[in-house]
Design a protein around this motif. Structure first.
Motif, PDB file in Angstrom:
ATOM      1  N   LYS A   2      37.359  37.809   5.021  1.00 30.15           N
ATOM      2  CA  LYS A   2      36.778  36.475   5.037  1.00 30.15           C
ATOM      3  C   LYS A   2      35.464  36.468   4.261  1.00 30.15           C
ATOM      4  O   LYS A   2      34.784  37.486   4.143  1.00 30.15           O
ATOM      5  CB  LYS A   2      36.569  35.980   6.463  1.00 30.15           C
ATOM      6  N   VAL A   3      35.127  35.287   3.733  1.00 33.86           N
ATOM      7  CA  VAL A   3      33.913  35.104   2.936  1.00 33.86           C
ATOM      8  C   VAL A   3      33.227  33.825   3.389  1.00 33.86           C
ATOM      9  O   VAL A   3      33.889  32.811   3.633  1.00 33.86           O
ATOM     10  CB  VAL A   3      34.236  35.017   1.429  1.00 33.86           C
ATOM     11  N   SER A   4      31.882  33.867   3.492  1.00 30.39           N
ATOM     12  CA  SER A   4      31.106  32.699   3.911  1.00 30.39           C
ATOM     13  C   SER A   4      30.082  32.318   2.841  1.00 30.39           C
ATOM     14  O   SER A   4      29.481  33.196   2.208  1.00 30.39           O
ATOM     15  CB  SER A   4      30.364  32.984   5.220  1.00 30.39           C
ATOM     16  N   PRO A  26      16.797  21.691   1.607  1.00 23.34           N
ATOM     17  CA  PRO A  26      17.023  22.831   2.501  1.00 23.34           C
ATOM     18  C   PRO A  26      17.544  22.469   3.897  1.00 23.34           C
ATOM     19  O   PRO A  26      16.914  22.761   4.928  1.00 23.34           O
ATOM     20  CB  PRO A  26      15.635  23.487   2.568  1.00 23.34           C
ATOM     21  N   ILE A  27      18.696  21.826   3.938  1.00 20.58           N
ATOM     22  CA  ILE A  27      19.492  21.650   5.153  1.00 20.58           C
ATOM     23  C   ILE A  27      20.866  22.187   4.766  1.00 20.58           C
ATOM     24  O   ILE A  27      21.336  21.895   3.664  1.00 20.58           O
ATOM     25  CB  ILE A  27      19.592  20.176   5.580  1.00 20.58           C
ATOM     26  N   TYR A  28      21.523  22.952   5.633  1.00 16.84           N
ATOM     27  CA  TYR A  28      22.680  23.703   5.145  1.00 16.84           C
ATOM     28  C   TYR A  28      23.933  23.562   6.004  1.00 16.84           C
ATOM     29  O   TYR A  28      23.859  23.414   7.220  1.00 16.84           O
ATOM     30  CB  TYR A  28      22.327  25.200   5.065  1.00 16.84           C
ATOM     31  N   ASN A  29      25.067  23.645   5.332  1.00 17.89           N
ATOM     32  CA  ASN A  29      26.358  23.895   5.961  1.00 17.89           C
ATOM     33  C   ASN A  29      26.798  25.302   5.590  1.00 17.89           C
ATOM     34  O   ASN A  29      26.510  25.765   4.478  1.00 17.89           O
ATOM     35  CB  ASN A  29      27.426  22.904   5.488  1.00 17.89           C
ATOM     36  N   ILE A  30      27.487  25.970   6.500  1.00 24.75           N
ATOM     37  CA  ILE A  30      28.065  27.280   6.208  1.00 24.75           C
ATOM     38  C   ILE A  30      29.577  27.168   6.333  1.00 24.75           C
ATOM     39  O   ILE A  30      30.089  26.755   7.380  1.00 24.75           O
ATOM     40  CB  ILE A  30      27.519  28.359   7.161  1.00 24.75           C
ATOM     41  N   ILE A  31      30.275  27.523   5.276  1.00 23.77           N
ATOM     42  CA  ILE A  31      31.734  27.418   5.247  1.00 23.77           C
ATOM     43  C   ILE A  31      32.308  28.822   5.078  1.00 23.77           C
ATOM     44  O   ILE A  31      31.902  29.569   4.181  1.00 23.77           O
ATOM     45  CB  ILE A  31      32.213  26.496   4.104  1.00 23.77           C
ATOM     46  N   THR A  32      33.251  29.152   5.937  1.00 21.70           N
ATOM     47  CA  THR A  32      33.900  30.463   5.899  1.00 21.70           C
ATOM     48  C   THR A  32      35.392  30.273   5.643  1.00 21.70           C
ATOM     49  O   THR A  32      36.043  29.466   6.313  1.00 21.70           O
ATOM     50  CB  THR A  32      33.705  31.216   7.223  1.00 21.70           C
ATOM     51  N   ILE A  89      45.549  30.398   5.643  1.00 22.70           N
ATOM     52  CA  ILE A  89      44.091  30.549   5.638  1.00 22.70           C
ATOM     53  C   ILE A  89      43.467  29.824   6.827  1.00 22.70           C
ATOM     54  O   ILE A  89      44.028  28.876   7.374  1.00 22.70           O
ATOM     55  CB  ILE A  89      43.453  30.023   4.336  1.00 22.70           C
ATOM     56  N   LYS A  90      42.299  30.317   7.195  1.00 21.90           N
ATOM     57  CA  LYS A  90      41.499  29.690   8.245  1.00 21.90           C
ATOM     58  C   LYS A  90      40.180  29.240   7.622  1.00 21.90           C
ATOM     59  O   LYS A  90      39.541  30.000   6.880  1.00 21.90           O
ATOM     60  CB  LYS A  90      41.227  30.683   9.372  1.00 21.90           C
ATOM     61  N   ILE A  91      39.783  28.012   7.899  1.00 20.23           N
ATOM     62  CA  ILE A  91      38.533  27.463   7.378  1.00 20.23           C
ATOM     63  C   ILE A  91      37.612  27.155   8.555  1.00 20.23           C
ATOM     64  O   ILE A  91      37.977  26.403   9.454  1.00 20.23           O
ATOM     65  CB  ILE A  91      38.783  26.165   6.574  1.00 20.23           C
ATOM     66  N   ASN A  92      36.430  27.767   8.557  1.00 21.10           N
ATOM     67  CA  ASN A  92      35.428  27.488   9.583  1.00 21.10           C
ATOM     68  C   ASN A  92      34.254  26.753   8.947  1.00 21.10           C
ATOM     69  O   ASN A  92      33.739  27.186   7.909  1.00 21.10           O
ATOM     70  CB  ASN A  92      34.925  28.784  10.232  1.00 21.10           C
ATOM     71  N   ILE A  93      33.852  25.668   9.564  1.00 18.68           N
ATOM     72  CA  ILE A  93      32.744  24.860   9.048  1.00 18.68           C
ATOM     73  C   ILE A  93      31.648  24.805  10.109  1.00 18.68           C
ATOM     74  O   ILE A  93      31.871  24.325  11.224  1.00 18.68           O
ATOM     75  CB  ILE A  93      33.195  23.420   8.723  1.00 18.68           C
TER      76      ILE A  93
END
Length: 313
Positions: A2-4, A26-32, A89-93
């Motif tokens: 997996k990659v984020s 500088p407000i962020y989302n992290i997507i994996t 695939i699995k997508i995490n937000i």
């Protein structure tokens, strides 16, 4: 495996730069993105809900968790480009960018999904391809390009699908105050109020103002910036969807060191650009206007995110 990727929020348009100017914040989302090991797992989309804000949790619950998810659609475009199918695939937000507030939340998850998927595939897509796919998925480049690259970017999607862009240096002494109200404004609604055609005088006005805006930023000309932020293509039509915008803009118009007030992207967030030490006055003015309209808000003075999307190790 997996990659984020961590992707910044963006504010688009900055007044006259309709659909072509965007600034990373500088407000962020992290997507994996994770390739699942077990066969026939299918598509899985998870939205992290580790927030205390009940309203934000409700917003996140509305995000599709299947193939209708915009992240999946962008990832599918990338896989198809290299002749593959993202079947398992699995997508995490993990979302910290407010949704439907004019701060590029959809652009951030599209970009994060694309960058992570490209990494998983061994980086077959170069920058030009990623920009093109992200812009096609989002519909316009003004948010996705600064989300990928960081900083202030002017961009254009060409007829062949390619994206032309140039970065500009944002003046270090110009503050960006983002005012986020507690109501949403969907982009499709905000776009629906725009006319299909505009008067030639308005088009010429915006061409002049955009030229002035680029020059004012490039030369750090605060006096010119005060005139350059005016717009006739979208804000006059959208301001009726943002209660209090006209009042806030008018109240700060002659305030010393305030360079201008604009709608952030499609709204309803408002961006106020200023210099020096009048942040308290800005906060007070915005809060007074919105308090009178029974609108609660989150006000933040932010720096520019210069780096754009980055891999989370």
């Amino acid at each position: 495996m997996k990659v984020s990727y961590k992707v910044p929020a963006t504010t688009a348009n900055l007044g006259p730069g309709f659909d072509c100017l965007g600034l990373a914040l500088p407000i962020y989302n992290i997507i994996t993105i994770e390739e699942t090991v077990m066969p026939s797992t299918g598509i899985e989309v998870n939205v992290m809900k580790d927030f205390e804000n009940a309203e934000l949790i409700e917003e996140l619950d509305s995000i599709p968790n299947d193939k209708d998810n915009i992240v999946y659609k962008a990832v599918e475009m990338l896989y198809n480009l290299v002749g593959q199918d993202p079947s398992e695939i699995k997508i995490n937000i993990k979302s910290s960018i407010p949704i439907a507030k004019g701060l590029g939340s959809s652009a951030a998850v599209i970009v994060g999904g694309l960058m992570a998927a490209n990494d998983l595939l061994g980086n077959p897509a170069d920058e030009a391809a990623l920009l093109s796919i992200a812009t096609e998925a989002e519909g316009h480049p003004d948010n996705v390009v600064p989300a990928i690259l960081g900083g202030l970017v002017m961009s254009s999607m060409e007829d062949d699908g390619s994206v032309i862009y140039r970065r500009l240096d944002w003046p270090e002494d110009w503050h960006i105050t983002v005012c986020i109200p507690d109501f949403e404004l969907a982009t499709n609604i905000s776009r629906s109020v725009l006319p299909e055609k505009v008067p030639m005088e308005d088009a010429k006005f915006n061409a002049r103002r955009l030229a002035m805006l680029v020059h004012a930023i490039d030369t750090v000309d605060a006096k010119l910036m005060k005139s350059a932020l005016e717009d006739r293509l979208h804000q006059p039509y959208r301001e009726k969807l943002v209660p209090g915008f006209k009042e806030i803009k008018e109240a700060l118009k002659h305030e010393e060191n305030v360079l201008g007030t604009v709608i952030s992207g499609a709204g309803p967030s408002i961006v106020i650009i200023s210099q020096k030490n009048n942040i308290e006055k800005i906060y007070q003015t915005v809060k007074e206007v919105w308090d009178n309209l029974n609108v609660h808000c989150d006000i933040r003075t932010l720096t520019v995110e210069k780096c754009g999307a980055s891999k989370v190790e």
